[in-house]
Design a protein around this motif. Structure first.
Motif, PDB file in Angstrom:
ATOM      1  N   ALA A 173       3.281  -1.292  10.856  1.00  0.00           N
ATOM      2  CA  ALA A 173       4.281  -2.353  10.988  1.00  0.00           C
ATOM      3  C   ALA A 173       5.092  -2.194  12.266  1.00  0.00           C
ATOM      4  O   ALA A 173       5.321  -3.173  13.000  1.00  0.00           O
ATOM      5  N   VAL A 174       5.540  -0.977  12.552  1.00  0.00           N
ATOM      6  CA  VAL A 174       6.347  -0.746  13.750  1.00  0.00           C
ATOM      7  C   VAL A 174       5.508  -0.958  15.008  1.00  0.00           C
ATOM      8  O   VAL A 174       5.978  -1.538  16.000  1.00  0.00           O
ATOM      9  N   ALA A 175       4.257  -0.532  14.976  1.00  0.00           N
ATOM     10  CA  ALA A 175       3.377  -0.727  16.131  1.00  0.00           C
ATOM     11  C   ALA A 175       3.161  -2.214  16.415  1.00  0.00           C
ATOM     12  O   ALA A 175       3.180  -2.650  17.573  1.00  0.00           O
ATOM     13  N   GLU A 176       2.957  -3.003  15.363  1.00  0.00           N
ATOM     14  CA  GLU A 176       2.811  -4.448  15.548  1.00  0.00           C
ATOM     15  C   GLU A 176       4.057  -5.052  16.186  1.00  0.00           C
ATOM     16  O   GLU A 176       3.972  -5.919  17.061  1.00  0.00           O
ATOM     17  N   HIS A 177       5.217  -4.598  15.728  1.00  0.00           N
ATOM     18  CA  HIS A 177       6.481  -5.124  16.260  1.00  0.00           C
ATOM     19  C   HIS A 177       6.637  -4.759  17.737  1.00  0.00           C
ATOM     20  O   HIS A 177       7.054  -5.598  18.549  1.00  0.00           O
ATOM     21  N   TYR A 226      10.021  -3.456   8.465  1.00  0.00           N
ATOM     22  CA  TYR A 226      10.246  -4.268   7.267  1.00  0.00           C
ATOM     23  C   TYR A 226       9.176  -5.339   7.113  1.00  0.00           C
ATOM     24  O   TYR A 226       9.371  -6.509   7.446  1.00  0.00           O
ATOM     25  N   THR A 227       8.037  -4.918   6.594  1.00  0.00           N
ATOM     26  CA  THR A 227       6.979  -5.847   6.216  1.00  0.00           C
ATOM     27  C   THR A 227       6.641  -5.598   4.747  1.00  0.00           C
ATOM     28  O   THR A 227       7.002  -4.564   4.179  1.00  0.00           O
ATOM     29  N   THR A 228       5.939  -6.526   4.137  1.00  0.00           N
ATOM     30  CA  THR A 228       5.640  -6.384   2.710  1.00  0.00           C
ATOM     31  C   THR A 228       4.814  -5.134   2.424  1.00  0.00           C
ATOM     32  O   THR A 228       5.138  -4.354   1.514  1.00  0.00           O
ATOM     33  N   ASP A 229       3.763  -4.928   3.189  1.00  0.00           N
ATOM     34  CA  ASP A 229       2.885  -3.783   2.932  1.00  0.00           C
ATOM     35  C   ASP A 229       3.579  -2.466   3.238  1.00  0.00           C
ATOM     36  O   ASP A 229       3.476  -1.506   2.466  1.00  0.00           O
ATOM     37  N   ALA A 230       4.280  -2.403   4.376  1.00  0.00           N
ATOM     38  CA  ALA A 230       4.975  -1.167   4.736  1.00  0.00           C
ATOM     39  C   ALA A 230       6.068  -0.852   3.729  1.00  0.00           C
ATOM     40  O   ALA A 230       6.253   0.309   3.331  1.00  0.00           O
ATOM     41  N   GLY A 231       6.805  -1.878   3.297  1.00  0.00           N
ATOM     42  CA  GLY A 231       7.866  -1.664   2.329  1.00  0.00           C
ATOM     43  C   GLY A 231       7.344  -1.134   1.009  1.00  0.00           C
ATOM     44  O   GLY A 231       7.916  -0.215   0.413  1.00  0.00           O
ATOM     45  N   ALA A 232       6.230  -1.701   0.539  1.00  0.00           N
ATOM     46  CA  ALA A 232       5.646  -1.235  -0.717  1.00  0.00           C
ATOM     47  C   ALA A 232       5.169   0.201  -0.601  1.00  0.00           C
ATOM     48  O   ALA A 232       5.389   1.020  -1.508  1.00  0.00           O
ATOM     49  N   SER A 266      12.996  -1.017  -3.373  1.00  0.00           N
ATOM     50  CA  SER A 266      11.817  -1.838  -3.628  1.00  0.00           C
ATOM     51  C   SER A 266      11.434  -1.794  -5.104  1.00  0.00           C
ATOM     52  O   SER A 266      11.772  -0.860  -5.835  1.00  0.00           O
ATOM     53  N   GLU A 267      10.720  -2.814  -5.541  1.00  0.00           N
ATOM     54  CA  GLU A 267      10.249  -2.864  -6.922  1.00  0.00           C
ATOM     55  C   GLU A 267       9.383  -1.655  -7.242  1.00  0.00           C
ATOM     56  O   GLU A 267       9.463  -1.088  -8.340  1.00  0.00           O
ATOM     57  N   GLU A 268       8.544  -1.262  -6.280  1.00  0.00           N
ATOM     58  CA  GLU A 268       7.664  -0.111  -6.496  1.00  0.00           C
ATOM     59  C   GLU A 268       8.481   1.150  -6.771  1.00  0.00           C
ATOM     60  O   GLU A 268       8.173   1.926  -7.675  1.00  0.00           O
ATOM     61  N   THR A 269       9.547   1.337  -5.966  1.00  0.00           N
ATOM     62  CA  THR A 269      10.409   2.504  -6.144  1.00  0.00           C
ATOM     63  C   THR A 269      11.059   2.496  -7.518  1.00  0.00           C
ATOM     64  O   THR A 269      11.054   3.508  -8.238  1.00  0.00           O
ATOM     65  N   GLN A 270      11.627   1.370  -7.904  1.00  0.00           N
ATOM     66  CA  GLN A 270      12.339   1.289  -9.178  1.00  0.00           C
ATOM     67  C   GLN A 270      11.402   1.477 -10.367  1.00  0.00           C
ATOM     68  O   GLN A 270      11.751   2.165 -11.345  1.00  0.00           O
ATOM     69  N   LEU A 321      23.652  -7.748  24.483  1.00  0.00           N
ATOM     70  CA  LEU A 321      23.069  -8.887  23.772  1.00  0.00           C
ATOM     71  C   LEU A 321      23.317 -10.212  24.484  1.00  0.00           C
ATOM     72  O   LEU A 321      22.684 -11.227  24.146  1.00  0.00           O
ATOM     73  N   LEU A 322      24.197 -10.220  25.456  1.00  0.00           N
ATOM     74  CA  LEU A 322      24.453 -11.452  26.206  1.00  0.00           C
ATOM     75  C   LEU A 322      23.488 -11.639  27.374  1.00  0.00           C
ATOM     76  O   LEU A 322      23.449 -12.711  27.976  1.00  0.00           O
ATOM     77  N   LEU A 323      22.692 -10.622  27.670  1.00  0.00           N
ATOM     78  CA  LEU A 323      21.760 -10.727  28.789  1.00  0.00           C
ATOM     79  C   LEU A 323      20.561 -11.595  28.407  1.00  0.00           C
ATOM     80  O   LEU A 323      19.975 -11.409  27.339  1.00  0.00           O
ATOM     81  N   PRO A 324      20.157 -12.524  29.264  1.00  0.00           N
ATOM     82  CA  PRO A 324      19.051 -13.418  28.914  1.00  0.00           C
ATOM     83  C   PRO A 324      17.692 -12.734  28.932  1.00  0.00           C
ATOM     84  O   PRO A 324      16.731 -13.270  28.378  1.00  0.00           O
ATOM     85  N   ASN A 325      17.592 -11.572  29.582  1.00  0.00           N
ATOM     86  CA  ASN A 325      16.309 -10.876  29.652  1.00  0.00           C
ATOM     87  C   ASN A 325      16.187  -9.755  28.626  1.00  0.00           C
ATOM     88  O   ASN A 325      15.377  -8.836  28.780  1.00  0.00           O
ATOM     89  N   VAL A 326      16.994  -9.822  27.567  1.00  0.00           N
ATOM     90  CA  VAL A 326      16.901  -8.883  26.454  1.00  0.00           C
ATOM     91  C   VAL A 326      16.437  -9.646  25.217  1.00  0.00           C
ATOM     92  O   VAL A 326      17.053 -10.631  24.807  1.00  0.00           O
ATOM     93  N   LEU A 327      15.337  -9.195  24.640  1.00  0.00           N
ATOM     94  CA  LEU A 327      14.823  -9.740  23.391  1.00  0.00           C
ATOM     95  C   LEU A 327      15.128  -8.706  22.303  1.00  0.00           C
ATOM     96  O   LEU A 327      14.657  -7.575  22.375  1.00  0.00           O
ATOM     97  N   CYS A 328      15.939  -9.076  21.330  1.00  0.00           N
ATOM     98  CA  CYS A 328      16.404  -8.082  20.366  1.00  0.00           C
ATOM     99  C   CYS A 328      16.167  -8.530  18.935  1.00  0.00           C
ATOM    100  O   CYS A 328      16.195  -9.722  18.621  1.00  0.00           O
ATOM    101  N   THR A 329      15.930  -7.539  18.081  1.00  0.00           N
ATOM    102  CA  THR A 329      15.757  -7.748  16.647  1.00  0.00           C
ATOM    103  C   THR A 329      16.584  -6.694  15.906  1.00  0.00           C
ATOM    104  O   THR A 329      16.835  -5.617  16.439  1.00  0.00           O
TER     105      THR A 329
END
Length: 329
Positions: A106-110, A287-293, A14-18, A273-281
């Motif tokens: 961020a993870v809780a929202e997800h 990975y959100t702007t605030d959490a990443g910063a 991240s920019e903050e890290t660098q 991942l081929l199952l229709p009742n699986v929602l995957c990310t």
């Protein structure tokens, strides 16, 4: 005098890290492509590395620590350190630190987003509408507020997820290895087996350890209510994936919302991942702007302070290294 070198186990930071590390006179070296034991050994043979920013599950094994002659600290961009041989790190005098709580919101929202999407059957409605199928007035879903959500693991992410689920009207039941004070509207369940039978949605928020690996398998799925949902934003290997696939195929589980997998990335042609009742990310809950910063800032401060002989935040220290010990503030 040469600058201290920090190895980043990814192609970017991240920019903050660098900015923080650069301002402290530290040089960054990035890793391209696959990061495995071989590539880590090569990096440590080429550079005199004082610190590591650990992004992703790069395997810090005993062999890597043996090669890392100048390494003083690993600072994880996040909280999961299951890819680090903590015992070996300690034996080599290397501190392992995390960015405690930085990604909790961020993870809780997800996790909540996965719960709501599956509870309201959004993936099915999306698929059918794209095929030209309009609503069936006889098919209705159950309100999220009428469900009971089980939270397994009550660290900062588990706590935030419990708060969000409760705020949306769900009944929340918590199970964790240590008992904590809960808001009056939430219940504590000391038995995981009993919790499984009580909840409509099971959400995992515990670290991956020898004790938790495969903790949700065939027996646990059979204890869950018919039609229950599984949410996993923690670690894929907490769940026995073949047992999960079987439970989903036979309809005992209505669905699963997964941000983590036993093998990452998972095989897109694999049965899960081929199952229709699986929602995957793709492991993006944090990975959100605030959490990443915030993770980038804490990650950098962990390194800068440690190289100066100080601890930025003792809660971030995961092992006893040198004169420093874990815990406290």
């Amino acid at each position: 005098m040469s600058k201290p070198i920090v190895l980043v186990t990814a192609a970017a930071a991240s920019e903050e890290t660098q900015q923080l590390l650069g301002g402290a006179g530290i040089e960054l070296v990035f890793m391209q492509g696959t990061v495995d034991e071989v590539s880590l050994l090569k990096a440590f043979s080429c550079y005199r590395i004082a610190a590591v920013i650990l992004r992703g599950p790069a395997p810090f094994t005993r062999a890597v620590f043996d090669e890392a002659k100048a390494l003083k600290i690993i600072s994880k961009y996040g909280a999961g350190i299951d890819s680090v041989d903590l015992q070996s790190a300690t034996a080599h005098g290397i501190a392992v630190m995390v960015t405690m709580g930085a990604n909790a919101g961020a993870v809780a929202e997800h996790a909540l987003a996965l719960m709501l999407a599956l509870a309201r059957d959004l993936p099915r409605f999306d698929r059918e509408l794209r095929k030209g199928v309009w609503k069936d007035p006889h098919y209705v879903v159950r309100d999220f507020s009428a469900r009971t959500v089980g939270i397994v693991g009550y660290g900062q992410i588990g706590q935030r997820t419990a708060q969000l689920a409760s705020a949306c009207g769900a009944k929340v039941v918590v199970h964790s290895r240590t008992r904590s004070a809960l808001p009056p509207e939430m219940d504590w369940e000391p038995s995981l087996d009993r919790l499984l039978g009580r909840v409509d949605i099971l959400s995992l928020h515990c670290p991956l350890t020898d004790q938790t690996r495969g903790m949700i398998g065939e027996r646990q799925f059979r204890l869950m209510k018919p039609g229950a949902l599984l949410i996993n934003t923690a670690r894929g290997k907490l769940v026995d994936e073949p047992a999960l696939i079987a439970a989903l195929k036979r309809g005992h589980l209505a669905g699963a919302g997964l941000d983590t997998f036993a093998t990452e990335p998972p095989d897109p042609a694999g049965p899960l991942l081929l199952l229709p009742n699986v929602l995957c990310t793709p492991h993006v809950a944090a990975y959100t702007t605030d959490a990443g910063a915030l993770m980038g800032t804490i990650c950098a401060h962990n390194i800068i302070s440690y190289l100066r002989g100080e601890i930025y935040d003792r809660r971030n220290l995961m092992n006893c290294a040198g004169r420093f010990t874990t815990g406290g503030t």
